[in-house]
Design an enzyme around this catalytic site. Sequence first.
Site, PDB file in Angstrom:
ATOM      1  N   ASP A 463     -34.104  26.284 -53.716  1.00  0.00           N
ATOM      2  CA  ASP A 463     -34.369  25.042 -52.812  1.00  0.00           C
ATOM      3  C   ASP A 463     -34.827  25.605 -51.459  1.00  0.00           C
ATOM      4  O   ASP A 463     -35.048  26.732 -51.158  1.00  0.00           O
ATOM      5  CB  ASP A 463     -32.872  24.594 -52.358  1.00  0.00           C
ATOM      6  CG  ASP A 463     -32.642  23.183 -52.116  1.00  0.00           C
ATOM      7  OD1 ASP A 463     -33.671  22.571 -51.539  1.00  0.00           O
ATOM      8  OD2 ASP A 463     -31.613  22.713 -52.219  1.00  0.00           O
ATOM      9  N   ASP A 532     -33.523  13.707 -53.467  1.00  0.00           N
ATOM     10  CA  ASP A 532     -32.111  13.735 -53.462  1.00  0.00           C
ATOM     11  C   ASP A 532     -31.580  12.218 -53.868  1.00  0.00           C
ATOM     12  O   ASP A 532     -30.316  12.074 -54.208  1.00  0.00           O
ATOM     13  CB  ASP A 532     -31.606  14.237 -52.181  1.00  0.00           C
ATOM     14  CG  ASP A 532     -31.533  15.750 -51.922  1.00  0.00           C
ATOM     15  OD1 ASP A 532     -31.727  16.307 -53.357  1.00  0.00           O
ATOM     16  OD2 ASP A 532     -31.350  16.205 -51.042  1.00  0.00           O
TER      17      ASP A 532
END
Length: 719
Positions: A463, A532
């Site tokens: 990430d 997301d």
Amino acid sequence: MLFAGRAAAQDVTIPVETQHNAIVLQTDAEKHLNMVYLGAKLANSAEYARIQKMYKQADDSGVQNDVYTPSGSASLGEPAITVTHADGNKSLNLTYVSHTVSKVSDDVSLLVVTLKDPVYDFEVKLYYKTYYKEDVTEQWSVIKHNEKGVVTLNKYASANLNLKGNTTGGFWLKQYHGNWAMEVQPEEARLTHGIKTIDSKLGTRANLYEHSMFAISLDKPATEDEGKVLYGALEWSGNFRVDFELDVTNNLKIIAGINNAASEYHLKPGVEFTTPAFLYTYSDHGKGDASRKLQSWARQYKIVDGNGSRLTLLNNWESTYFDFNETKLAGLLKDTKKLGVDLFLLDDGWFGNSHPRNGDNAGLGDWQENKQKLPNGISSLVKEAQANGVKFGIWIEPEMVNPASDLYKAHPDWVIKQPNRPEKYFRNQLVLDLANPKVQDFVFGVVDNLFTKNPDLAYIKWDCNAVIYNAYSAYLKKDQSHIYVDYVNGLYNVLKRVRAKYPKVPLMLCSGGGGRVDYGALQYFTEYWPSDNTDPLERVFIQWEYSFFYPAITSSNHVTDWGKQPIKYRVDVAMMGKMGFDIVIGKLSDNELAFCQSALKNYDGLKDAIWHGDQYRLASPWDNDAASIMYVNADKSKAVMFNYLVNNRYGSGTKVPVRLKGLDPNKKYRVKEINVFPGTGSVLGNEDLVLTGDFLMNVGINPETNTYHTSVVLQLEAI
Ligand code: GLA
């Protein structure tokens, strides 16, 4: 692959041909190398030499077609390169010296063109790596000089394309903007005269607001199957800049490269500066054809294991967030098996002791298991996963640091921040200075330690949640303007080391959603996280738009609790790419669980077509009540058609048959609805439906989506 360098008395013509297309470079009387053509290849390659003469050279207008526009001499358009010579002079002229062609493989060739300044000892080599079957070109430049002292590169693009102005329709730019949870929002408009720039200055998460990927249609916006269209994108995970200059002669110049904003690069004599590659393909059969070329190229040549397999998974991010312990995880490992996926992915929150990662405000940088949550460490979880018959993967964000961490206290000089200004945080964190080789070692070590201690670790989600504020590197000292470039090259150094040691392990490229989806990074990864935002209604649009550039095998689509759609719709949407789950299995009803389990079995049978087959976008969610998209495997014996209602007003639905594409007209296909929710019937009724490819492609089939059947998945098998 044909590269026939043809030297006439005055000029040199270099055609760069692929299966369907050609780029033609040609010198003029002053030995400037011009890009005189980009389009469908000509049947008679001898005619390439005539192209330039067809265009009147507007020599006194300052408008040129330089193959790599220098600034400060005869070309007055937007430059590809601007320099300050060692003596302070700012003018550059580049003339043709020579070119070479070599064969990398049957399919791949490399053209290298050398340009030099007749006055200064300054050289640019242009590289064109062409993929014949895929019609794809990667283009980059290597800049070098032997002046007496340091030369400053003020602008240093990867590529400079010139498209000839056509009749009345002009050029149409399709570009993308976005933000967190609303990635890849498309806009398409006709370019007007002057310069249009798309760019990023965010440092990391460079695609958060704008993307370097774009399409240029010639004459009118291309459709899926018709029209002339050029697709381009920079293979770079940092600041980029793409200029589109429509000049007074109606020609379009496209200049793509690293963003030079605050990034002058100091180049010592004899040292090479290599730009990232700019990737492009052209089609005169519309956007669908161009996409399939890019997708096929990516699978063959770019992404890790593009022809290979992927792991389905259960992720715990949305089911637990930071709140878990070994008991909870033991339950989730059992759920992973029960659901029938390959791997359990442990997300954020497993590390940090003096600053435990119990929220997003602490712990980044301290990559040791949190002793309270995981007293027996990762290795016991890996073993426990194995005992349950599943694999184990883990989340990391190794480029980042929270001020609340041991790492920040031990190495403040490793952190990107201005020495004389207050710190500014993005998600409570700062970015580590990957320009510094010690930091590169540290970041590599985060990955390497995990695999060394846990050789059976099977997957990593990498990430990157913060942008770079207050860009300053303690390591770079006087070369502060190198920070954005050296950061990305530092990141690539680390990823290269990871891949050298762990060539095949699946890695997911995530950046707070899709903040870093580009082929520069994807060459080290097996898949990316598009957003997301996992509301499946939103995902139909997001996944649709990414599909113009990236193959389905790279798109991690997870079933979550976002949005209001039923589980069937969520699963059906996730299935159009690389499927995963992030839900609480224990909260599913018996029917819902049975549905997910059987959908995974269906996926198993279809994944070869979805991952490695050809994709056809049949009905756009932007224009229709329902989106339809399909995949066909290599021998056209198996296909799957996904249909998703995106408009839930009264009477919405697919009203007419949707014509399929890419099938064998002579084959007979058994059409069956799959992913039918327990207790409901198939929209096709009980008929054993067998139709020819001919019928399916010319008449079509109505998937009957409506407000009761909001998603319909049809499987086609040749009999
Ligand atoms: C980012 C990712 C999410 C999740 C969180 C964890 O936002 O995009 O999927 O991993 O970080 O903090």
